[in-house]
Design a protein around this motif. Structure first.
Motif, PDB file in Angstrom:
ATOM      1  N   VAL A 185      20.297   0.581 -20.498  1.00 39.96           N
ATOM      2  CA  VAL A 185      18.925   0.876 -20.899  1.00 39.96           C
ATOM      3  C   VAL A 185      18.817   0.673 -22.404  1.00 39.96           C
ATOM      4  CG1 VAL A 185      19.366   3.348 -21.230  1.00 39.96           C
ATOM      5  CG2 VAL A 185      17.058   2.561 -20.719  1.00 39.96           C
ATOM      6  N   ARG A 186      17.672   0.170 -22.860  1.00 37.00           N
ATOM      7  CA  ARG A 186      17.488  -0.103 -24.282  1.00 37.00           C
ATOM      8  C   ARG A 186      16.133   0.423 -24.745  1.00 37.00           C
ATOM      9  NH1 ARG A 186      14.073  -4.637 -24.394  1.00 37.00           N
ATOM     10  NH2 ARG A 186      14.121  -5.874 -22.468  1.00 37.00           N
ATOM     11  N   ASP A 187      15.971   0.439 -26.052  1.00 34.64           N
ATOM     12  CA  ASP A 187      14.741   0.909 -26.688  1.00 34.64           C
ATOM     13  C   ASP A 187      14.567   2.409 -26.445  1.00 34.64           C
ATOM     14  OD1 ASP A 187      14.418  -1.724 -27.405  1.00 34.64           O
ATOM     15  OD2 ASP A 187      13.087  -2.179 -25.721  1.00 34.64           O
ATOM     16  N   ALA A 188      13.398   2.910 -26.757  1.00 31.71           N
ATOM     17  CA  ALA A 188      13.162   4.358 -26.705  1.00 31.71           C
ATOM     18  C   ALA A 188      13.082   4.849 -25.261  1.00 31.71           C
ATOM     19  CB  ALA A 188      11.871   4.697 -27.435  1.00 31.71           C
ATOM     20  N   ILE A 189      13.682   6.021 -25.020  1.00 29.09           N
ATOM     21  CA  ILE A 189      13.603   6.671 -23.729  1.00 29.09           C
ATOM     22  C   ILE A 189      13.452   8.169 -23.967  1.00 29.09           C
ATOM     23  CG2 ILE A 189      16.120   6.867 -23.530  1.00 29.09           C
ATOM     24  CD1 ILE A 189      15.753   6.505 -20.492  1.00 29.09           C
ATOM     25  N   THR A 190      12.577   8.805 -23.200  1.00 28.12           N
ATOM     26  CA  THR A 190      12.289  10.226 -23.379  1.00 28.12           C
ATOM     27  C   THR A 190      13.117  11.047 -22.401  1.00 28.12           C
ATOM     28  OG1 THR A 190      10.040   9.721 -24.076  1.00 28.12           O
ATOM     29  CG2 THR A 190      10.494  11.986 -23.405  1.00 28.12           C
ATOM     30  N   VAL A 191      13.856  12.015 -22.929  1.00 25.68           N
ATOM     31  CA  VAL A 191      14.686  12.902 -22.119  1.00 25.68           C
ATOM     32  C   VAL A 191      14.370  14.333 -22.520  1.00 25.68           C
ATOM     33  CG1 VAL A 191      17.022  13.537 -21.436  1.00 25.68           C
ATOM     34  CG2 VAL A 191      16.511  11.170 -22.072  1.00 25.68           C
ATOM     35  N   GLY A 192      13.880  15.106 -21.570  1.00 32.10           N
ATOM     36  CA  GLY A 192      13.573  16.500 -21.851  1.00 32.10           C
ATOM     37  C   GLY A 192      12.547  16.683 -22.945  1.00 32.10           C
ATOM     38  N   GLY A 193      11.597  15.758 -23.038  1.00 33.00           N
ATOM     39  CA  GLY A 193      10.544  15.864 -24.031  1.00 33.00           C
ATOM     40  C   GLY A 193      10.917  15.308 -25.392  1.00 33.00           C
ATOM     41  N   THR A 194      12.141  14.867 -25.566  1.00 30.91           N
ATOM     42  CA  THR A 194      12.596  14.298 -26.832  1.00 30.91           C
ATOM     43  C   THR A 194      12.803  12.798 -26.677  1.00 30.91           C
ATOM     44  OG1 THR A 194      13.705  16.360 -27.446  1.00 30.91           O
ATOM     45  CG2 THR A 194      14.378  14.369 -28.615  1.00 30.91           C
ATOM     46  N   LYS A 195      12.334  12.019 -27.638  1.00 33.05           N
ATOM     47  CA  LYS A 195      12.459  10.564 -27.577  1.00 33.05           C
ATOM     48  C   LYS A 195      13.749  10.139 -28.262  1.00 33.05           C
ATOM     49  CE  LYS A 195       8.828   8.125 -27.521  1.00 33.05           C
ATOM     50  NZ  LYS A 195       7.549   7.424 -27.829  1.00 33.05           N
ATOM     51  N   TYR A 196      14.550   9.354 -27.545  1.00 31.82           N
ATOM     52  CA  TYR A 196      15.815   8.848 -28.067  1.00 31.82           C
ATOM     53  C   TYR A 196      15.735   7.332 -28.175  1.00 31.82           C
ATOM     54  CZ  TYR A 196      17.684  13.467 -26.906  1.00 31.82           C
ATOM     55  OH  TYR A 196      17.917  14.805 -26.833  1.00 31.82           O
ATOM     56  N   ALA A 197      16.067   6.789 -29.333  1.00 32.62           N
ATOM     57  CA  ALA A 197      16.088   5.341 -29.539  1.00 32.62           C
ATOM     58  C   ALA A 197      17.535   4.873 -29.535  1.00 32.62           C
ATOM     59  CB  ALA A 197      15.395   4.970 -30.840  1.00 32.62           C
ATOM     60  N   LEU A 198      18.175   4.976 -28.384  1.00 27.76           N
ATOM     61  CA  LEU A 198      19.588   4.656 -28.250  1.00 27.76           C
ATOM     62  C   LEU A 198      19.786   3.685 -27.089  1.00 27.76           C
ATOM     63  CD1 LEU A 198      20.911   8.316 -28.541  1.00 27.76           C
ATOM     64  CD2 LEU A 198      20.948   6.598 -30.342  1.00 27.76           C
ATOM     65  N   ASN A 199      20.695   2.770 -27.229  1.00 31.72           N
ATOM     66  CA  ASN A 199      20.979   1.799 -26.177  1.00 31.72           C
ATOM     67  C   ASN A 199      22.219   2.191 -25.391  1.00 31.72           C
ATOM     68  OD1 ASN A 199      18.820   0.342 -27.088  1.00 31.72           O
ATOM     69  ND2 ASN A 199      20.037  -1.114 -28.264  1.00 31.72           N
ATOM     70  N   MET A 200      22.130   2.116 -24.068  1.00 30.02           N
ATOM     71  CA  MET A 200      23.290   2.367 -23.222  1.00 30.02           C
ATOM     72  C   MET A 200      23.776   1.048 -22.646  1.00 30.02           C
ATOM     73  SD  MET A 200      23.655   4.594 -19.734  1.00 30.02           S
ATOM     74  CE  MET A 200      25.015   4.246 -18.614  1.00 30.02           C
ATOM     75  N   PRO A 201      25.076   0.762 -22.715  1.00 29.05           N
ATOM     76  CA  PRO A 201      25.594  -0.511 -22.191  1.00 29.05           C
ATOM     77  C   PRO A 201      25.570  -0.548 -20.669  1.00 29.05           C
ATOM     78  CG  PRO A 201      27.408   0.881 -22.869  1.00 29.05           C
ATOM     79  CD  PRO A 201      26.145   1.585 -23.289  1.00 29.05           C
ATOM     80  N   ALA A 202      25.575  -1.746 -20.130  1.00 24.43           N
ATOM     81  CA  ALA A 202      25.654  -1.919 -18.684  1.00 24.43           C
ATOM     82  C   ALA A 202      27.083  -1.679 -18.220  1.00 24.43           C
ATOM     83  CB  ALA A 202      25.217  -3.334 -18.318  1.00 24.43           C
ATOM     84  N   LEU A 203      27.221  -1.009 -17.079  1.00 28.63           N
ATOM     85  CA  LEU A 203      28.542  -0.730 -16.530  1.00 28.63           C
ATOM     86  C   LEU A 203      28.756  -1.408 -15.183  1.00 28.63           C
ATOM     87  CD1 LEU A 203      28.799   3.092 -17.344  1.00 28.63           C
ATOM     88  CD2 LEU A 203      29.614   1.160 -18.686  1.00 28.63           C
ATOM     89  N   GLY A 204      27.764  -2.187 -14.751  1.00 29.32           N
ATOM     90  CA  GLY A 204      27.862  -2.810 -13.435  1.00 29.32           C
ATOM     91  C   GLY A 204      29.019  -3.765 -13.290  1.00 29.32           C
ATOM     92  N   GLU A 205      29.386  -4.471 -14.363  1.00 32.50           N
ATOM     93  CA  GLU A 205      30.509  -5.402 -14.301  1.00 32.50           C
ATOM     94  C   GLU A 205      31.849  -4.675 -14.318  1.00 32.50           C
ATOM     95  OE1 GLU A 205      30.465  -8.631 -14.013  1.00 32.50           O
ATOM     96  OE2 GLU A 205      28.372  -9.155 -14.351  1.00 32.50           O
ATOM     97  N   ALA A 206      31.862  -3.481 -14.871  1.00 31.66           N
ATOM     98  CA  ALA A 206      33.123  -2.755 -15.054  1.00 31.66           C
ATOM     99  C   ALA A 206      33.441  -1.807 -13.917  1.00 31.66           C
ATOM    100  CB  ALA A 206      33.084  -1.977 -16.366  1.00 31.66           C
ATOM    101  N   LEU A 207      32.425  -1.316 -13.220  1.00 34.67           N
ATOM    102  CA  LEU A 207      32.627  -0.304 -12.187  1.00 34.67           C
ATOM    103  C   LEU A 207      32.223  -0.826 -10.815  1.00 34.67           C
ATOM    104  CD1 LEU A 207      31.216   2.840 -14.033  1.00 34.67           C
ATOM    105  CD2 LEU A 207      33.583   2.049 -13.938  1.00 34.67           C
ATOM    106  N   THR A 208      32.938  -0.393  -9.798  1.00 34.49           N
ATOM    107  CA  THR A 208      32.604  -0.741  -8.424  1.00 34.49           C
ATOM    108  C   THR A 208      31.473   0.144  -7.918  1.00 34.49           C
ATOM    109  OG1 THR A 208      34.162   0.826  -7.455  1.00 34.49           O
ATOM    110  CG2 THR A 208      35.014  -1.369  -8.025  1.00 34.49           C
ATOM    111  N   ASP A 209      30.952  -0.200  -6.744  1.00 40.49           N
ATOM    112  CA  ASP A 209      29.891   0.610  -6.143  1.00 40.49           C
ATOM    113  C   ASP A 209      30.367   2.042  -5.920  1.00 40.49           C
ATOM    114  OD1 ASP A 209      28.357  -1.673  -6.111  1.00 40.49           O
ATOM    115  OD2 ASP A 209      28.786  -2.149  -4.017  1.00 40.49           O
TER     116      ASP A 209
END
Length: 480
Positions: free
Chosen positions: A407-431
């Motif tokens: 996920v990238r750009d701003a995301i709101t968690v618990g009423g607080t806006k975070y401008a942090l990027n989370m890397p994709a883990l789909g290539e690294a982790l199995t289902d």
């Protein structure tokens, strides 16, 4: 430094988009390219230095312990420790004294060289502790830590307590940091004396409690009931911030017996009434946040019995203080407590889901915990909280998409806006691994959300197989 290598990330932090870019341009292939340049003056010759490791005697190394350049000091210290020549410690000990060695940096490095040689003794520690430079004196406290837990602990404690205590705040802070982590009568007495001088300095308050693991409640009780010191820097009001932090630690630990004792202590009739609100407010700050879903209880701390005296405080408090008591009650559970109307119970995991949860705990620790932290509260500037997050407890399909593609750009968690990027883990982790990790975070920290199945992850992965970019919050909110 000139890098000619396109792939420097760990595979877990490599997004699908970046992976394709890297492979299409073959940037992962050159593993032996890169140049290191040295920038030098053109108006004067380059100064050449002889390698310290090539010096046949140790006198040069000893002299370099006082060199203004940190590289030479560090290198000389390392080489002396590696050589460990006979009689070397006897040659170094006089150089710890400010009466013998002018450079305080030299005295500091000499002290730690002796420590590396295993040649520290009471006399050397005493000499360093009485050094006029606070940094050297503070280092003496740190270097003495192994002795403070040994058979001669009382001899070393006598150096750092009583009339010889230095006035330098840096040195006193070092004593506080060291002593608070030692569970002995001498250390506790010195820690308590210094705690009375902490006042409202947040750094000192944090230092005071940093080593009190499992001993916060006794210190809280002592600090709340002991009379103010007569030094003019102590008062009930000045103690309240530290008391609040200690109360927060009691709640964070979530030990039912100690939490029950805390409630009983707060309700003690002889307790200074001015301390009740700061104590309860501090305790609440350590409780799990209230979930956005009003039908879900936060994680509750199980205590041995109903805190009747504490709950009865409500009748004698102001309206705003009554709400504090109610919030504490909501965060506690005890045998026979009736669950509030409309509140749902935690959904138990079956055997298969429990096994997934157990595997997910290990995955979370190795992959997610460094950013989101073991307690799930996140870390400022690095990762938002997972604890009571609507993204964790809400749609499991959105949560799977976040893990698969990031996920990238701003995301709101618990009423607080975070401008942090989370890397994709789909290539690294199995289902299965993704299902395990998500089952863990949806059922840890008092969460009650249902488990996530590998089949669901597999289905979402197939649906989004053509996606090569991370998600944004508006995009996620359009998903089921």
């Amino acid at each position: 430094v000139d890098f000619a290598r396109g792939l420097i990330q760990h595979r877990i932090f490599l997004t699908s988009y970046l992976r394709k870019q890297t492979e299409s341009r073959q940037l992962e292939a050159p593993v032996n390219r890169g140049r290191i340049y040295r920038i030098v003056s053109t108006s004067k010759p380059v100064k050449r230095h002889n390698k310290l490791s090539a010096q046949p005697d140790s006198d040069t190394l000893i002299n370099r312990l006082s060199n203004p350049n940190g590289f030479w000091r560090d290198t000389a210290q390392r080489l002396l420790a590696e050589r460990n020549e006979p009689g070397l410690a006897d040659r170094l000990r006089p150089l710890v004294s400010f009466r013998t060695a002018r450079s305080s940096l030299g005295r500091l490095h000499t002290l730690w060289t002796l420590e590396a040689l295993g040649s520290l003794d009471l006399a050397t520690i005493r000499t360093a502790f009485h050094d006029p430079d606070p940094m050297v004196a503070a280092s003496a406290v740190r270097a003495a830590e192994p002795f403070l837990r040994g058979p001669r602990a009382k001899d070393f404690f006598s150096l750092f307590t009583g009339s010889s205590l230095p006035a330098a705040r840096r040195t006193q802070l070092a004593i506080l940091l060291t002593f608070s982590g030692i569970d002995s009568p001498e250390a506790e007495a010195a820690t308590r004396a210094l705690m009375l001088s902490v006042g409202t300095n947040r750094l000192w308050q944090t230092a005071a409690i940093s080593g009190l693991k499992h001993r916060e409640l006794p210190f809280l009780q002592w600090l709340a009931t002991s009379p103010p010191a007569t030094n003019g820097t102590d008062s009930v009001e000045r103690r309240t911030p530290l008391l609040g932090l200690l109360a927060q630690c009691v709640a964070n630990e979530a030990d039912g017996n100690r939490v029950g004792q805390f409630c009983d202590f707060v309700a003690t009739p002889t307790l200074d009434a001015r301390l009740r609100t700061p104590l309860v407010a501090g305790f609440i700050s350590g409780l799990q946040p209230l979930p956005k879903d009003k039908n879900t209880l936060p994680r509750q701390i199980l205590i041995p019995e109903e805190p009747k005296a504490f709950l009865e405080l409500r009748t004698s408090l102001a309206t705003n203080e009554q709400a504090l008591v109610d919030r504490v009650s909501l965060g506690l559970s005890w045998p026979g407590k009736v669950r509030p109307a409309g509140m749902i119970a935690a959904a138990p995991l079956n055997a298969t889901e429990q096994a997934s949860y157990n595997r997910g705990k290990e995955l979370y620790t190795t992959i997610c915990g460094a950013c989101h932290q073991p307690h799930g509260r996140g870390q400022e500037g690095l990762a938002p909280p997972l604890l009571n997050s609507e993204w964790v407890l809400g749609s499991n399909q959105r949560l799977i998409r976040i893990v698969l593609h990031g996920v990238r750009d701003a995301i709101t968690v618990g009423g607080t806006k975070y401008a942090l990027n989370m890397p994709a883990l789909g290539e690294a982790l199995t289902d299965e691994q993704i299902a395990d990790a998500l089952t863990y975070v949806r059922h840890e920290w008092g969460h009650t959300a249902p488990a996530v199945s590998p089949e669901l992850v597999k289905g979402i992965r197939a649906t989004e197989s053509k996606r090569d970019d991370s998600w944004t919050e508006p995009e996620l909110l359009k998903q089921p």
